[in-house]
Design a protein around this motif. Sequence first.
Motif, PDB file in Angstrom:
ATOM      1  N   GLU A 184       0.824  -1.219   0.000  1.00  0.00           N
ATOM      2  CA  GLU A 184       0.000   0.000   0.000  1.00  0.00           C
ATOM      3  C   GLU A 184       0.858   1.271   0.000  1.00  0.00           C
ATOM      4  OE1 GLU A 184      -3.012  -0.009   3.035  1.00  0.00           O
ATOM      5  OE2 GLU A 184      -3.827  -1.925   2.366  1.00  0.00           O
ATOM      6  N   ALA A 185       0.365   2.249  -0.731  1.00  0.00           N
ATOM      7  CA  ALA A 185       1.065   3.537  -0.775  1.00  0.00           C
ATOM      8  C   ALA A 185       0.041   4.647  -0.918  1.00  0.00           C
ATOM      9  CB  ALA A 185       2.025   3.573  -1.952  1.00  0.00           C
ATOM     10  N   SER A 186       0.236   5.718  -0.174  1.00  0.00           N
ATOM     11  CA  SER A 186      -0.712   6.817  -0.322  1.00  0.00           C
ATOM     12  C   SER A 186      -0.024   8.051  -0.896  1.00  0.00           C
ATOM     13  CB  SER A 186      -1.414   7.136   0.994  1.00  0.00           C
ATOM     14  OG  SER A 186      -0.499   7.559   1.947  1.00  0.00           O
ATOM     15  N   LEU A 187      -0.765   8.722  -1.741  1.00  0.00           N
ATOM     16  CA  LEU A 187      -0.247   9.909  -2.409  1.00  0.00           C
ATOM     17  C   LEU A 187      -0.774  11.137  -1.666  1.00  0.00           C
ATOM     18  CD1 LEU A 187       1.246  11.256  -4.705  1.00  0.00           C
ATOM     19  CD2 LEU A 187      -0.699  10.827  -6.198  1.00  0.00           C
ATOM     20  N   VAL A 188       0.143  11.905  -1.110  1.00  0.00           N
ATOM     21  CA  VAL A 188      -0.243  13.088  -0.342  1.00  0.00           C
ATOM     22  C   VAL A 188       0.038  14.334  -1.184  1.00  0.00           C
ATOM     23  CG1 VAL A 188       0.143  14.415   1.765  1.00  0.00           C
ATOM     24  CG2 VAL A 188       0.234  11.919   1.838  1.00  0.00           C
ATOM     25  N   SER A 189      -1.026  15.015  -1.556  1.00  0.00           N
ATOM     26  CA  SER A 189      -0.848  16.194  -2.406  1.00  0.00           C
ATOM     27  C   SER A 189      -1.357  17.467  -1.745  1.00  0.00           C
ATOM     28  CB  SER A 189      -1.553  15.982  -3.749  1.00  0.00           C
ATOM     29  OG  SER A 189      -2.886  15.558  -3.544  1.00  0.00           O
ATOM     30  N   VAL A 190      -1.884  17.322  -0.522  1.00  0.00           N
ATOM     31  CA  VAL A 190      -2.254  18.539   0.208  1.00  0.00           C
ATOM     32  C   VAL A 190      -0.969  19.111   0.828  1.00  0.00           C
ATOM     33  CG1 VAL A 190      -4.683  18.113   0.714  1.00  0.00           C
ATOM     34  CG2 VAL A 190      -2.948  17.097   2.165  1.00  0.00           C
ATOM     35  N   PRO A 191      -0.885  20.426   0.950  1.00  0.00           N
ATOM     36  CA  PRO A 191       0.351  21.023   1.452  1.00  0.00           C
ATOM     37  C   PRO A 191       0.550  20.791   2.952  1.00  0.00           C
ATOM     38  CG  PRO A 191      -1.305  22.702   1.036  1.00  0.00           C
ATOM     39  CD  PRO A 191      -1.878  21.424   0.551  1.00  0.00           C
ATOM     40  N   PRO A 192       1.785  20.984   3.425  1.00  0.00           N
ATOM     41  CA  PRO A 192       2.103  20.727   4.838  1.00  0.00           C
ATOM     42  C   PRO A 192       1.298  21.589   5.815  1.00  0.00           C
ATOM     43  CG  PRO A 192       4.115  21.050   3.574  1.00  0.00           C
ATOM     44  CD  PRO A 192       2.981  21.395   2.666  1.00  0.00           C
ATOM     45  N   TYR A 193       0.825  22.750   5.350  1.00  0.00           N
ATOM     46  CA  TYR A 193       0.121  23.642   6.275  1.00  0.00           C
ATOM     47  C   TYR A 193      -1.386  23.371   6.295  1.00  0.00           C
ATOM     48  CZ  TYR A 193      -0.167  25.927   1.755  1.00  0.00           C
ATOM     49  OH  TYR A 193      -0.356  26.170   0.435  1.00  0.00           O
ATOM     50  N   HIS A 194      -1.794  22.278   5.673  1.00  0.00           N
ATOM     51  CA  HIS A 194      -3.191  21.832   5.723  1.00  0.00           C
ATOM     52  C   HIS A 194      -3.246  20.708   6.754  1.00  0.00           C
ATOM     53  CE1 HIS A 194      -6.986  20.052   4.497  1.00  0.00           C
ATOM     54  NE2 HIS A 194      -7.190  21.038   3.663  1.00  0.00           N
ATOM     55  N   ILE A 195      -4.262  20.713   7.605  1.00  0.00           N
ATOM     56  CA  ILE A 195      -4.331  19.689   8.661  1.00  0.00           C
ATOM     57  C   ILE A 195      -4.253  18.282   8.079  1.00  0.00           C
ATOM     58  CG2 ILE A 195      -6.891  19.870   8.732  1.00  0.00           C
ATOM     59  CD1 ILE A 195      -4.556  18.801  11.630  1.00  0.00           C
ATOM     60  N   ALA A 196      -4.819  18.080   6.881  1.00  0.00           N
ATOM     61  CA  ALA A 196      -4.772  16.744   6.276  1.00  0.00           C
ATOM     62  C   ALA A 196      -3.346  16.371   5.876  1.00  0.00           C
ATOM     63  CB  ALA A 196      -5.697  16.668   5.072  1.00  0.00           C
ATOM     64  N   GLY A 197      -2.505  17.385   5.614  1.00  0.00           N
ATOM     65  CA  GLY A 197      -1.104  17.123   5.280  1.00  0.00           C
ATOM     66  C   GLY A 197      -0.336  16.628   6.500  1.00  0.00           C
ATOM     67  N   ILE A 198      -0.751  17.082   7.683  1.00  0.00           N
ATOM     68  CA  ILE A 198      -0.136  16.636   8.934  1.00  0.00           C
ATOM     69  C   ILE A 198      -0.694  15.276   9.340  1.00  0.00           C
ATOM     70  CG2 ILE A 198       0.116  17.145  11.414  1.00  0.00           C
ATOM     71  CD1 ILE A 198       1.721  19.022   9.631  1.00  0.00           C
ATOM     72  N   SER A 199      -2.025  15.150   9.328  1.00  0.00           N
ATOM     73  CA  SER A 199      -2.617  13.894   9.788  1.00  0.00           C
ATOM     74  C   SER A 199      -2.232  12.741   8.868  1.00  0.00           C
ATOM     75  CB  SER A 199      -4.137  14.019   9.922  1.00  0.00           C
ATOM     76  OG  SER A 199      -4.721  14.367   8.692  1.00  0.00           O
ATOM     77  N   ALA A 200      -2.019  13.028   7.572  1.00  0.00           N
ATOM     78  CA  ALA A 200      -1.611  11.971   6.648  1.00  0.00           C
ATOM     79  C   ALA A 200      -0.252  11.391   7.044  1.00  0.00           C
ATOM     80  CB  ALA A 200      -1.549  12.502   5.219  1.00  0.00           C
ATOM     81  N   MET A 201       0.671  12.246   7.518  1.00  0.00           N
ATOM     82  CA  MET A 201       1.986  11.770   7.957  1.00  0.00           C
ATOM     83  C   MET A 201       1.809  10.841   9.164  1.00  0.00           C
ATOM     84  SD  MET A 201       4.206  13.174   5.959  1.00  0.00           S
ATOM     85  CE  MET A 201       3.250  13.701   4.556  1.00  0.00           C
ATOM     86  N   LEU A 202       0.947  11.261  10.097  1.00  0.00           N
ATOM     87  CA  LEU A 202       0.797  10.512  11.350  1.00  0.00           C
ATOM     88  C   LEU A 202       0.110   9.168  11.135  1.00  0.00           C
ATOM     89  CD1 LEU A 202      -0.336  13.469  13.661  1.00  0.00           C
ATOM     90  CD2 LEU A 202       1.966  12.572  13.348  1.00  0.00           C
ATOM     91  N   THR A 203      -1.019   9.175  10.414  1.00  0.00           N
ATOM     92  CA  THR A 203      -1.745   7.911  10.233  1.00  0.00           C
ATOM     93  C   THR A 203      -1.000   7.008   9.252  1.00  0.00           C
ATOM     94  OG1 THR A 203      -3.171   8.917   8.556  1.00  0.00           O
ATOM     95  CG2 THR A 203      -4.010   8.878  10.802  1.00  0.00           C
ATOM     96  N   GLY A 204      -0.285   7.597   8.299  1.00  0.00           N
ATOM     97  CA  GLY A 204       0.516   6.799   7.369  1.00  0.00           C
ATOM     98  C   GLY A 204       1.584   6.012   8.114  1.00  0.00           C
ATOM     99  N   VAL A 205       2.294   6.702   9.000  1.00  0.00           N
ATOM    100  CA  VAL A 205       3.353   6.057   9.783  1.00  0.00           C
ATOM    101  C   VAL A 205       2.774   4.974  10.692  1.00  0.00           C
ATOM    102  CG1 VAL A 205       4.912   6.481  11.744  1.00  0.00           C
ATOM    103  CG2 VAL A 205       5.045   7.925   9.700  1.00  0.00           C
ATOM    104  N   TYR A 206       1.682   5.283  11.374  1.00  0.00           N
ATOM    105  CA  TYR A 206       1.121   4.343  12.347  1.00  0.00           C
ATOM    106  C   TYR A 206       0.571   3.085  11.670  1.00  0.00           C
ATOM    107  CZ  TYR A 206      -1.023   3.031  16.829  1.00  0.00           C
ATOM    108  OH  TYR A 206      -1.337   2.397  17.994  1.00  0.00           O
ATOM    109  N   GLN A 207       0.007   3.271  10.476  1.00  0.00           N
ATOM    110  CA  GLN A 207      -0.550   2.112   9.774  1.00  0.00           C
ATOM    111  C   GLN A 207       0.505   1.355   8.981  1.00  0.00           C
ATOM    112  OE1 GLN A 207      -4.831   2.997   8.199  1.00  0.00           O
ATOM    113  NE2 GLN A 207      -3.680   4.898   8.137  1.00  0.00           N
TER     114      GLN A 207
END
Lengths: 496, 101
Positions: A184-207
Motif C-alpha cells: 500500500e502507498a498513499s499519495l499526499v498532495s495537500v500542502p504541509p500547512y493543511h491539517i490533512a497534510g499533517i494527519s496523513a503523515m501521522l496515520t501513514g506512519v502508524y498504519q
Amino acid sequence: MNIMMLLEMAAEAFGDRVAIGDKTTGMTYSQLADQAGKTAGWLREQNADRLIYVDESAPTLPVALFGSSWAGKPFVPVSYRLQTDRLNTLIQRQAPAVVVGGANVASLINPADGLTILANSEFSNSWSEVTPPSADWSSEPEDVAVLLHTSGTSGDPKIAVLRQRHLVSYVLGSCEFMSAEEDEASLVSVPPYHIAGISAMLTGVYQGRRIVQLPAFEENEWVRLAREQEITHAMVVPTMLARILEVLEDGKGLPALRHLSYGGGRMPLPIIERAMELIPNVNFVNAYGLTETSSSISILGPDDHRDAMASDDPAVRKRLGSVGRPLPSVEITIRDEDGKEVPVGTSGEVWVRGEQVSGEYAKQGSTSSDEGWFQTKDGGFFDEGGFLFVEGRIDDVIVKGGENLSPGEIEDVLLDHPSVREVCVIGLPDVEWGEIVAAVIVPAEGSACDDEELKQWVAKHLRSSRVPARFEYRVELPYNDTGKVLRRVIREELKA
Amino acid sequence: MQLKVGEKLRSTACTTEMIVVRAPGTDVDLRCGGHPVVPGADKDTKNELAADASGGTQTGKRYADDEIGIEILVTKAGQGNLAIGGAPLELKQAKALPSSD
C-alpha cells in the motif's frame, strides 16, 4: 503522550519498510526515526522555541514534524504562498525560531533577530552528523505539537493549537497500528500547512503505509505519479478531484488505486458522481473535519457511497452529498442559536466534542464549552439514518426574506449545467429581501452562458426562492491555496 | 498506583511496554504477567511470569476497562497479560474505519 511514540512503534515493528518516497529508494521507518532524533538533538541546541516549515512537501517534512515533537518544540507549518509582507510578519511573531524553506527561502524571508533561516538542504546538512539522543521525548499530553494557521475563508486566519493528546487521540481513534498491507502507498498532495497534510503523515506512519509526496498539486503530475508509484490510497480536496477527472478522461484509469478520500471543502455532487463512473472499482470516502479537530470527525464510507448511488429512494440517494456518520471516538450534535439541540432534519450549527478536538487558538485560548463542546461555525443537520449533512459556514448561509438558503445546494444545480465549469453562490445585501442570491460563474471552455437560461435551469430543479437574481461571469474564481473558494473576496468585489 | 495519562510503564515479567491513554482518578493495581507494572525507566525489576497471566499483549492494541475508566496502549508486545488485580483488561476492539487521510 507524544507522536514520537507512534513513530517509535513503527520503527520497531517494521523498521525496514519504506515510509516515505519511492518504493525501492525511499526512506524507511528506521531511517525516519533516526533522522527525527538527529533533528531533535540539533534543534535543542538552537535558539528556537519552535520550528517553522515554509516549504512544499518534502521528505524533511515528517523528519521535522517528528523531530520537533522529540525536541519538545511546536512544529509550525506555514504557507509559502502567502503574500511576502504577511508571511514575514507572521514568521517574526514566532521568533525565536528555526525557519526551514525552499531553495529561495533567503530571498523570501527577511533576516530578523531570533530567526535561523535555512533552505531545506541546509537544514538536512545541519543535523546529518548529530548523534540522536536517547528516546527521551516528553510524555506530557499537554505539550503543543503543532500550531496551524486556519484557512480564514470567511474572516481573519487564527492559529489553532494542537497538543500531543489531540493528535495521538486522533491517530488511535481513526486507524489501527500496522494495518496496511506491504504494497500500500498513499499519495499526499495537500500542502504541509493543511491539517490533512499533517494527519496523513501521522496515520501513514502508524498504519505502515508508504507515503508518496507530490510537492505542488498539478493534475497531470498527480495522475502520472499515481500510475508510476502504484498508489493505492489518496486524499484530495474537491478542486483537485475535478481536475484529476479531466485527466482521467484519457480512459487509462488508475489500476492500482483502491481508495480515494476527499474532504477539506464541500464536494459538488456532479463531480463525485462522475468520479464513481470513471473509476468504479475505487472505494470513496468523504471526510469532514476541521483544523481545530485534528482532521476528520465524520466520514461517509465506501459502502455508503455505493448504497446511495444504487438507491431509488431519494433520501438514501441524497446521502452521497452527506459527510456520513461521526467517528466512534467523537460526538456531534446540531444546536440552535441558543445552544439547544434541534430535532433530526432541522438545520443548526455543528457542535463536536472528543479527545481529538482542540478548539483552542493561540492568544484566544480554548473556545470549547465547559462540557468540551466546540462550535464549528458550520451549519448542518442529521437525517433519519444519522447521516450528517454539512451546509457550509454559517456566515455563508444566505438569508433571503427570512428563509435560509444553502449556497452549496444552488451551486450543485448550476454546476450540472453543461456550460458551467465553476461556480460560487453568495448572498448580497438587498433592501427588500435582506439578501439576494448572486452566482459568480466560470463558463465551460467554448461555452457562452445566458442569465435567463440559467435562471430557468435553477427554477426547474429548486424552489423559486433559490433562483439567483444576479449573475456574474469570470475567467477564474479566487481560491485560497488549499482550494477553498474565497467567498469573502467575491462578496467584497460584488458589493463594490 | 495512581496512573497519569501519557505515562510510560513496563512489565516486570515480560517485554511488554505501554503508555497510559486514559487514567482513572483513583489508585489501581495494574499488573502485567501477574506482577505490578513499573515506570518505563525502571529496567531492573524482574519477576517470574505467572502462568495464569500469560495471555500475551500485542503492539498497537489498546486494553481497557470502561467501568474503571482505564485504557492502556501497548507500545511493545510481550507474553504477559494486562489486568487490574486478578481481572484481565479487555482488548478494545476498534471498529474498522476506512482511511480518511
